[in-house]
Design a protein around this motif. Sequence first.
Motif, short mmCIF file in Angstrom:
data_model
loop_
_atom_site.label_atom_id
_atom_site.label_comp_id
_atom_site.label_asym_id
_atom_site.label_seq_id
_atom_site.Cartn_x
_atom_site.Cartn_y
_atom_site.Cartn_z
N GLY A 193 -3.35 -5.35 -7.39
CA GLY A 193 -4.29 -4.86 -6.11
C GLY A 193 -4.22 -6.33 -5.04
O GLY A 193 -4.02 -7.37 -5.44
N PRO A 194 -4.81 -5.85 -3.95
CA PRO A 194 -4.70 -7.22 -2.82
C PRO A 194 -5.84 -8.02 -2.90
O PRO A 194 -6.26 -9.04 -2.04
CB PRO A 194 -4.63 -6.29 -1.68
N PHE A 195 -7.04 -8.00 -3.74
CA PHE A 195 -8.32 -8.62 -3.55
C PHE A 195 -8.32 -9.51 -4.81
O PHE A 195 -9.67 -10.15 -4.80
CB PHE A 195 -9.59 -7.66 -3.77
N ASP A 244 2.08 1.66 -3.13
CA ASP A 244 1.08 2.03 -4.29
C ASP A 244 1.01 3.50 -4.12
O ASP A 244 0.63 4.14 -5.09
CB ASP A 244 -0.35 1.37 -3.84
N VAL A 251 -3.92 5.24 -5.96
CA VAL A 251 -2.89 4.55 -6.30
C VAL A 251 -2.14 4.77 -7.74
O VAL A 251 -1.28 3.82 -8.09
CB VAL A 251 -3.02 2.86 -6.11
N TYR A 279 -14.17 3.18 -4.21
CA TYR A 279 -13.91 2.72 -2.84
C TYR A 279 -12.66 3.07 -2.16
O TYR A 279 -11.55 3.44 -2.87
CB TYR A 279 -14.10 1.19 -2.80
N ARG A 313 -10.25 4.94 -5.01
CA ARG A 313 -9.92 4.46 -6.30
C ARG A 313 -11.15 4.69 -6.95
O ARG A 313 -12.41 3.92 -6.64
CB ARG A 313 -9.48 3.00 -6.20
N HIS A 325 -7.17 -3.42 -15.35
CA HIS A 325 -8.45 -2.85 -14.93
C HIS A 325 -8.90 -2.10 -16.23
O HIS A 325 -8.33 -1.79 -17.03
CB HIS A 325 -8.69 -2.03 -14.00
N HIS A 369 -11.31 -5.38 -12.51
CA HIS A 369 -9.91 -6.10 -12.56
C HIS A 369 -10.13 -7.05 -13.76
O HIS A 369 -11.13 -8.20 -13.63
CB HIS A 369 -9.59 -6.70 -11.00
N TYR A 392 -15.30 -5.56 -1.78
CA TYR A 392 -15.21 -6.81 -2.45
C TYR A 392 -15.99 -8.17 -1.56
O TYR A 392 -15.75 -7.93 -0.24
CB TYR A 392 -13.60 -7.20 -2.66
N HIS A 438 -13.77 0.38 -11.03
CA HIS A 438 -13.16 -0.43 -11.93
C HIS A 438 -13.73 -1.95 -11.93
O HIS A 438 -14.05 -2.21 -10.80
CB HIS A 438 -11.49 -0.18 -11.67
N ILE A 496 -8.68 2.66 -0.51
CA ILE A 496 -8.10 1.68 -0.08
C ILE A 496 -8.06 1.37 1.40
O ILE A 496 -8.32 2.43 2.06
CB ILE A 496 -6.52 1.70 -0.84
N LEU A 522 0.93 -1.25 -0.10
CA LEU A 522 0.14 -0.03 -0.14
C LEU A 522 0.87 1.20 -0.17
O LEU A 522 0.57 2.23 -0.63
CB LEU A 522 -0.94 -0.13 1.15
C1 BEZ Z 1 -7.69 -2.55 -5.91
O1 BEZ Z 1 -7.84 -2.24 -6.87
O2 BEZ Z 1 -7.99 -3.84 -5.55
C2 BEZ Z 1 -6.33 -2.06 -5.09
C3 BEZ Z 1 -5.26 -1.61 -5.66
C4 BEZ Z 1 -4.18 -1.26 -4.82
C5 BEZ Z 1 -4.46 -1.12 -3.39
C6 BEZ Z 1 -5.75 -1.21 -2.88
C7 BEZ Z 1 -6.84 -1.98 -3.60
#
Ligand code: BEZ
Length: 296
Positions: A111-113, A85, A255, A201, A222, A241, A227, A166, A225, A203, A82
């Motif tokens: 990203g983390p999801f 990012d 980010v 949303y 962010r 994305h 992914h 998410y 989007h 981060i 993060l």
């Molecule tokens: C995301 O898009 O899921 C994401 C990307 C970077 C940091 C946190 C979330």
Amino acid sequence: MMHTKMTVDDGYFVEERSAETVIARMRDCDDPRLKEIMAVVTRKLHEAVKEIEPTEEEWMKAIHFLTEVGQICNEWRQEWILFSDILGVSMLVDAINHRKPSGASESTVLGPFHVADAPEMPMGSNICLDGKGEDMVVTGRILDTEGVPVAGARIDVWQANDEGFYDVQQKGIQPDFNLRGVFVTGEDGHYWFRAAKPKYYPIPDDGPVGRLLRAMGRHPYRPAHLHYIVSAESFTTLVTHIFDPDDPYIRSDAVFGVKESLLANFDRVEDREKAQELGFAGDWFWSVNHDFVLAR
Ligand code: BEZ
Ligand code: FE
């Protein structure tokens, strides 16, 4: 005996040549890449400290910040990523490592999801499992740089819901694998699926990075989007994305993940018959169209 100032490295610390003295200490390092990296990092770090001239209190504050960044990390939370990012470093590393031939789709951060074992679904499936949000149909093609459709391309998609969460952030509230799916293209290279329009949303901002963002006068959001990981045999895997160009945060992604070529068309279609054909209950829906071009 006179102690004269030496211009060559004598191992003693002198403010003016602080970086050079530290770098010279690596003379026995037998890993040339590590030596190069640590020399650059040392030089730039000393340069920054010389420009900033931190007080000792400020330096301790920085040490405490970095300590907290490490302490909040666990299996699900990666505060170091993060931190990278929000400084634009993740996007810079991505850009350096994914320079594409002209015409190929651009990449952005993972990203983390992402979840590795999302289910493969028949083309056209609705990945919105709880019926929440505004109906959306997503269509497009997977092409090579010559414009030829790519058959057998694997499209792994995931997105936040209409409230900007998410599924993995709302276990027990959203169904498992909500708004995730894997689709495989046929001979025509086309893909399509149904979903619900995602929302912007923040981060994860309840840790030191979130605090830093606020202190810097920045928001944690962010823009909305979807992914994608698009892969196919003998092509470079694309991690990217697509974005809603009308999102309020489209020009201020926390980010820095937005590139102009990743803005998709989000059209509001007022067509009751078409909505019914798609299995949507309302009389309008969002239609999103975006092609992806893979590099060999
Ligand atoms: C995301 O898009 O899921 C994401 C990307 C970077 C940091 C946190 C979330
Ligand atoms: Fe995301």
